[in-house]
Design an enzyme around this catalytic site. Structure first.
Site, PDB file in Angstrom:
ATOM      1  N   GLY A  18     104.689  84.875  40.670  1.00 52.51           N
ATOM      2  CA  GLY A  18     103.926  85.749  41.544  1.00 52.51           C
ATOM      3  C   GLY A  18     102.502  85.249  41.719  1.00 52.51           C
ATOM      4  CB  CYS A  19      99.940  86.052  44.245  1.00 50.80           C
ATOM      5  SG  CYS A  19     100.111  87.849  44.323  1.00 50.80           S
ATOM      6  CE1 TYR A  20      95.794  90.418  41.890  1.00 46.08           C
ATOM      7  CE2 TYR A  20      97.841  91.610  42.198  1.00 46.08           C
ATOM      8  CZ  TYR A  20      96.497  91.466  42.454  1.00 46.08           C
ATOM      9  OH  TYR A  20      95.861  92.363  43.277  1.00 46.08           O
TER      10      TYR A  20
END
Lengths: 341, 341, 341, 341
Positions: free
Chosen positions: C149-151
């Site tokens: 994921g991005c985070y």
């Protein structure tokens, strides 16, 4: 082929360097900046971290550059400065693509009126103004190419063919353009501070914007007669992009279909001009980061006007992308080389 | 005096509630919302936390409101819904200021063409369109006041006096307006998502924007003859504000000084219209949060046109602030009451 | 090699399609969307006008896709839906890179707690979580790759090596991240309207953001023991980008130089992680549109903490660019193929 | 009462002038600016067109101001310059509210460490730091009031009562703040250009931000013992607003209810601090243009931390609005006078 960029510290210079570093057929051999000489590119252009191939800015010495082995130079300099470099490079047989205004206007009196004294008028005969999709045959043989300005690109692409084909009036042409703030360049001025520009839409440079000189000269060439327009530039609170809306009376009998036909004749097969379907209007958000111009038209039976709209990225199709497109065509590379992503 | 706001869940309703809560001479006694009935105002309008005087949304029951003791109602509803409420409130002797389009257009055929069937045409004789600085004498006696739309306010204020005084042509009028996204209201639609609108400038609603009906009817009244314009609305990536640029041919002999004179006659002493000095252009950032319209003009000797510019906050002078200004004048409060900060 | 994108109507799907269309070594053979089946790509993704190679969206039929000749599928679907497709594609010998959360968490109980029941738990043994710069050897042999994921990408890249090398405490780790609005996907919800998000900075999802499951599992793997962190995500008024700031107590004797040494061991020679010089901090503006993560560290003698910062483009290194990077490594293409411009 | 604003050309000076012009109980009698002396206020602050009551900027002559009949001066000057004016005004019996840092820090050594040599240390005994909701009794008798900085206001309001009541640890306090660009003042610097800041989120001033001196001194006073924090300021692409997120370990046995109780004891009845319901988080968009601070808390059983959030408008509650609130309390006006709209 070896290429160099002279004056790469502005926004369009930065975009130009990124495009050339990623180009499959040229080697970026010199990037000059008086201010940043000696620094790695990525120190000044952090977006290039890890991608600057170890290049450093070199000083801007016209004589040294003229004596070197670089074949093509891009001038990303303020007007005036560009002419000075062209003067040094052309006699040495270098090819030049100039992103400044210095060689965009063929009529010296007009140039002087808008920009002041010209620093190298003797070079005008070697120069050609090249908006790739509209340039007359034979331009490739000229050593000095003037790349169009951002507003002119957004206006000439939709309007020039219609004047050439006699589909619109040459009178009562009203052009309103809305530009992102990067159009002003990296100018450290209170007017361009974030707090001043956000939530701010406003007209500026009314009646006397310098791009008028270039726009009207080109429109006149395509119309075959002088054309005078009302050009109203505006600043919009965005980084990039120009949205242009042109209102022009239809010529007697001219139809929307005729407009679209004129555009198709001019642009079918050209990768960087897209004609939108009826009812759609160009959106700067859809061209940001691309070398594309989106154009559309509507006919208003109530007023007898055509309303013609376009959108480009001022730093790409309006400046550096177009300069690379010119290089591609001039040197036989595929027109889209390094310009699709 | 007791006032109520009917339909306060939109952006202009929200601004209207804030202005009325801070108004020195009126008591906000009812704020209705079918969707939010029962909730504290500040739960729906968090900007009002600690300032909502304990008010809660009540249900929108026309009969109950008509039977109550509230003197003046503001209708912040979609067109159509407003007419329905007006129908219930007027017979009960209530005064109404309507922010919707329902009573802005006197000509029923025009209304129908742009908005569809009218739900209360029998009320049109009791209604008056009131742009305070331009409204003809006697409007205060009408029980139903139609507050102008945002685009019309930005166009009529600079243009109407010039048509009235015969200083500009009635033909070839081209209006380009740039609106912040709140102009679309609190519409939950993909087109209005942050990611879609930021960095996006585009024309929309070309040829057929509904405000045309109101703009042309009013221009015609001031010109004394029908006026047809080209109106090109655009969306700009900002929250609030409208910047309007009008290009219009000068009438024979008309000068910039004559334009300024016409405006001074119309607006001297009016607190909410400011005429800018020559060379300045209005900026939406300077009117945001105010009830002010800034206007400016330039004369282009090259084209024979005047280029006229204006800026307003679409939610204040373009909607709720103007409605409060109307109330102030209608009920004898100082024109600026609750509108200066 | 033929590749397909399943579920390309979201923001990361859009970016993924753009990257694959420009990739030198793969052919994008199918792009699916239930909603848009039959439409040309550029009708749904206007940024692709003139560049979509005539591709149209096809319907999302798992069986048909499994029976076809496409070698690799990217799943750009909501969690849950991705598992359903993986179930159909893997038995047919297809390779899958999943951008959803379905196979990011190895511990089924943890997945269930954060995401609800898993739709294809039997596939977990065939899946590997691959953050390319941190993935253990041998991952290339797994048919089902979960892209991070991005985070998590913005947190794991700077923090994981430091936990592995014992340079920071496993306790009192505080992570604050600020994400552009595109991180929420193309969600048509009032909370994501332009007017709601502009000028708005706020924390959200405190204590329970779903990415916590993935972040803590991975940190635990690198630390060799469980790690619990405070993760405070925020929304910032921008389109793209994540800026992450990690505060963590230094391990006894750990120095800034040791931090930099650990990072160099982990990332030297990796094109998409850049370690900034002392005193610099990452800026989302410099990574937008790139697949790069910029990381930096500072040591605070007053508090005994390291303050570690990173920036990525949530849609590129945080999603689609990383998925392409995974493909490049998995199938032997240059790591940067199609990812430099 | 007659008031004056010294140094009104910055953003907070501009907001201060607007607030004082609209204040019901004071007369703004002098607004100074060396740079703009002689110009009408509205020429420099166009938002005031038609509302500047004919005021013009006057020169900044300390002696003349000291000899005049103005009772209270607001100093909206850079640190250092403020001390110079205070030195001239206090002996003349003038009251002073200083928006600069000069008198915020009682400990001279600390001031010197962060700001350099103090220009008027002999005045420190006459000065008090006043965050209205937290100031100890008796401050009204001091002639020289130091108004708090923007970051400190957003941190002290939620955190100070909790330290005073022993509900949180004095160690491992981590503060991350996100500020709009106006926090940097009207600084004409490339770093603050629109094009540089839009789409940009980044940490800056890590470890050594000047506000640390004021924040830690005040926290220490409320805690009764020294407090050292990790303060991570960030820039967000917005005009105004500060969102602050504080992570702090709970004291043994401390509960969320205890936190809310502590806040209620401190702030019930105070109009400008609002405690949000469980699950809500402050949003800068909801406090913009107001003098309000929204605060909220959550307890994380997994980590044992409280996560405390706040939002203010940096130019209002973080500067000029708070200065007016101080004036209101100091001179017996209603606390909200001129601050609600």
């Amino acid at each position: 082929m070896k290429v160099g960029v002279i004056g790469a510290s502005g926004y369009s210079g930065e975009v130009l360097v990124r495009l050339l570093l990623g180009h499959p057929s040229v080697a970026l051999s010199a990037v000059t900046s008086r201010q940043h000489a000696g620094k790695p590119l990525s120190q000044v252009i952090p977006a290039l971290r890890g991608q600057d191939k170890g290049l450093r800015f070199v000083d801007s010495d016209p004589a040294a550059l003229a004596a070197g082995d670089i074949d093509l130079f891009f001038l990303a300099l303020p007007h005036g400065a560009a002419a000075t470099f062209a003067r040094a490079l052309l006699p040495a047989g270098k090819k030049v693509i100039d992103l400044s205004a210095d060689f965009r206007v063929a009529d010296l009196a007009t140039y002087t009126k808008y920009y002041g004294e010209h620093r190298a008028p003797e070079l005008l005969p070697q120069a050609r103004y090249v908006l790739p999709e509209l340039a007359p045959d034979g331009w490739e043989s000229f050593p000095l190419i003037a790349a169009p300005g951002c507003y002119p690109t957004s206006i000439l692409l939709p309007l020039a063919p219609l004047l050439r084909d006699g589909l619109v009036s040459r009178e009562h042409i009203v052009v309103n353009s809305f530009s992102g703030v990067s159009g002003a360049g990296r100018k450290v001025d209170e007017a361009y501070l974030y707090v001043e520009r956000t939530e701010s839409a406003k007209a500026y440079g009314l009646l006397k914007h310098r791009h008028l000189s270039e726009i009207e000269e080109q429109l006149g060439i395509h119309a075959g007669r002088p054309v005078v327009i009302q050009f109203n530039p505006h600043l919009a609170p965005m980084r990039r992009g120009i949205a242009t809306t042109i209102t022009v009376p239809a010529a007697p009998g001219a139809t929307l279909e005729a407009i679209l036909g004129s555009w198709r004749r001019a642009y079918d097969g050209r990768p960087f001009v897209q004609i939108l379907a009826a009812g759609e209007t160009p959106d700067t958000a859809y061209v940001t980061g691309t070398n594309r111009a989106d154009i559309a038209a509507a006919h208003d039976a109530r007023t007898g006007n055509f309303v013609i709209t376009s959108a480009i990225d001022n730093l790409v199709k309006g400046a550096s992308g177009q300069a690379v497109q010119i290089m591609n065509l001039r040197f036989g590379f595929p027109e889209t080389a390094g310009l699709l992503h």
